[in-house]
Write an enzyme that holds these catalytic residues in place. Structure first.
Site: not given
Ligand code: NDP
Ligand code: 2IT
Length: 447
Positions: A128, A168
């Site tokens: 990561k 992420d």
């Molecule tokens: P984005 O940046 O697209 O969206 C994040 C969302 O979560 C936003 O709505 C944001 O609100 C909110 N958020 C983030 N941090 C906080 C916080 N500290 N407190 C409150 N709200 C928060 O990210 P993703 O959708 O890609 O990721 C969301 C989750 O999914 C994370 O935990 C990530 O690790 C996990 N994940 C993502 C993957 C991927 O492929 N993208 C794969 C597997 C897991 P705001 O805009 O107000 O900050």
């Molecule tokens: O938390 C996760 O699994 C991710 N943000 C995606 C990682 C990836 O390599 O696609």
């Protein structure tokens, strides 16, 4: 030393060697708490200190990221890449850009990624990275200059066969494009497989954008199917409004459920009639606006400033924002309100107290490292396409994602059963994920 004492000693050592990294300690503890029965069956793994080795990253890089904002002022951020484990394949895992990022966050995420990637069945190790850079309110030009500066350090330690980053929080298609472009300039190579989440016109995969959300819903549908139930007709709450939340909502709607609430760090939107995803996509993906602006377009929706989304009664909940967003109190509220299933789109979104509430209540609980594995799995499919210079269609790629998520559910269920806690997918995911890594590490000697 007795087994429980030995596991406790390993945990204490992790705390001592990694002071002040609370999230990393939490992630390690959850895995150690599951592994007791594994060491009874496989004492060789304890003997070879496999778990002690897994808790120590293979390599960690921390670097300065200087860049100039639109006013010409110099800004300095900190960049990270933790290459945690390469027993199963090249290091693989996303990059997070968020002001809360520090080494402890990157290490917890990298540690989780080892087991998650193992569960996908694909040949990928765990890593990561990220930065404390905040993309919010920055212009495209500022984001580009930051990404170029970030890659100007990172490029030395990544590569198709070495380490393959992706997105992420705060890192989506725009940022991946800027970083890939800079990598190409620095290396003079069009090395598609060096990063995933690329745009479709330059080597990206169909379904990667949708993958984490779709995969998480497939996982929940599978948990419910085993309980002779399904998402059809269910009232659903999804936290966050980013990439994972949006495509979770899309798939829930496709399967006949109704998403009634979404959120961001400023508050919650709620509409019992169901949310209009087309509007949300325009607001979030095109205009990069805040979730409260949705209420300008839909009078039946209300915005709850700083609201707690878990107070809203629902049948199924998908925590899809960030770590520790579901407390013990929230979990009790969800269960009391009749919630029957949880799919963790986010990484470690539930506190240990909350996890215990869900497990004790016997509801269908899909922990992040299993339920959100669809994102990295489809990154693995993107790597396969890049290696063979192919581009698969949407339906074909989606079918592969679906099959992978069903398999993740099956191996977690089987491991939970085999090691004495049937139905407990936390233990199942930790054990099934660990065993494959442990086998590979044993075979590769003391490395
Ligand atoms: P984005 O940046 O697209 O969206 C994040 C969302 O979560 C936003 O709505 C944001 O609100 C909110 N958020 C983030 N941090 C906080 C916080 N500290 N407190 C409150 N709200 C928060 O990210 P993703 O959708 O890609 O990721 C969301 C989750 O999914 C994370 O935990 C990530 O690790 C996990 N994940 C993502 C993957 C991927 O492929 N993208 C794969 C597997 C897991 P705001 O805009 O107000 O900050
Ligand atoms: O938390 C996760 O699994 C991710 N943000 C995606 C990682 C990836 O390599 O696609």
């Amino acid at each position: 030393m007795a087994l429980t004492q030995r596991l406790e000693a390993i945990y204490q050592d992790v705390i001592k060697r990694n002071p002040g990294e609370a999230e990393f300690h939490q992630a390690v503890k959850e895995v150690l708490d599951s592994l007791g029965p594994v060491f009874v069956k496989y004492p060789d793994y304890a003997e070879a200190k496999i778990i002690e080795r897994i808790c120590e990253p293979e390599r960690q890089l921390i670097f300065r990221v200087p860049w100039q904002d639109d006013r010409g002022e110099v800004q300095i951020n900190r960049g990270f890449r933790v290459q945690f484990n390469s027993a199963l394949g090249p290091y693989k895992g996303g990059l997070r850009f968020h002001p809360s990022v520090y080494l402890g966050i990157i290490k917890f995420l990298g540690f989780e990624q080892i087991f998650k990637n193992s569960l996908t069945g694909l040949p990928i190790g765990g890593a990561k990275g990220g930065s404390d850079f905040d993309p919010k309110g920055k212009s495209d030009g500022e984001v580009m200059r930051f990404c170029q500066s970030f890659m100007t350090e990172l490029w030395r330690i990544i590569g198709e066969y070495t380490d393959v980053p992706a997105g992420d929080i705060g890192v989506g298609g725009r940022e991946i494009g800027f970083m890939f472009g800079q990598y190409k300039r620095l290396t003079n190579k069009f090395e598609s497989g060096v990063i995933t989440g690329k745009g479709l016109v330059y080597g990206g995969s169909q379904v990667r954008t949708e993958a984490t959300g779709y995969g998480c819903v497939y996982f929940v549908e599978e948990m419910l199917r085993h309980r002779k139930n399904g998402l059809k007709g269910k009232k659903v709450v999804v936290s966050g409004s980013g990439n994972v939340a949006i495509y979770t909502t899309e798939k829930v709607h496709q399967l006949g459920g109704k998403v009634i609430a979404l959120s961001d760090s400023n508050g919650v939107i709620h509409d019992e009639r169901g949310l209009n995803l087309d509007r949300i996509k325009i607001l979030k993906e095109v205009e990069r606006r805040r979730i409260k602006d949705y209420c300008e377009y839909h009078r039946s929706a209300r915005f709850i400033p700083n609201g707690n989304i878990w107070d809203i009664p629902c049948d199924v909940a998908f925590p899809s924002a960030t770590e520790n967003e579901v407390t013990g109190k929230d979990a009790r509220k969800l269960v009391k309100n009749g919630c029957i299933a949880i799919g963790e789109g986010a990484n470690m979104p539930t506190t240990p107290e909350g996890v215990k509430v869900f497990i004790d209540a016997g509801i269908a609980y899909g922990p992040g490292k299993a339920a959100n594995a669809g994102g990295v799995a489809t990154s693995g499919l993107e790597m396969q396409q890049n290696a063979s210079r192919e581009a698969w269609g949407f339906a074909e790629t989606d079918a592969k994602l679906h099959a992978i998520m069903r398999n993740v559910h099956q191996i977690c269920s089987e491991a939970a059963e085999e090691f004495g806690s049937p139905g407990n997918l936390v233990n199942g995911a930790n054990i099934a994920g660990f065993l494959k890594v442990a086998r590979a590490m044993s075979a590769q000697g003391v490395v």
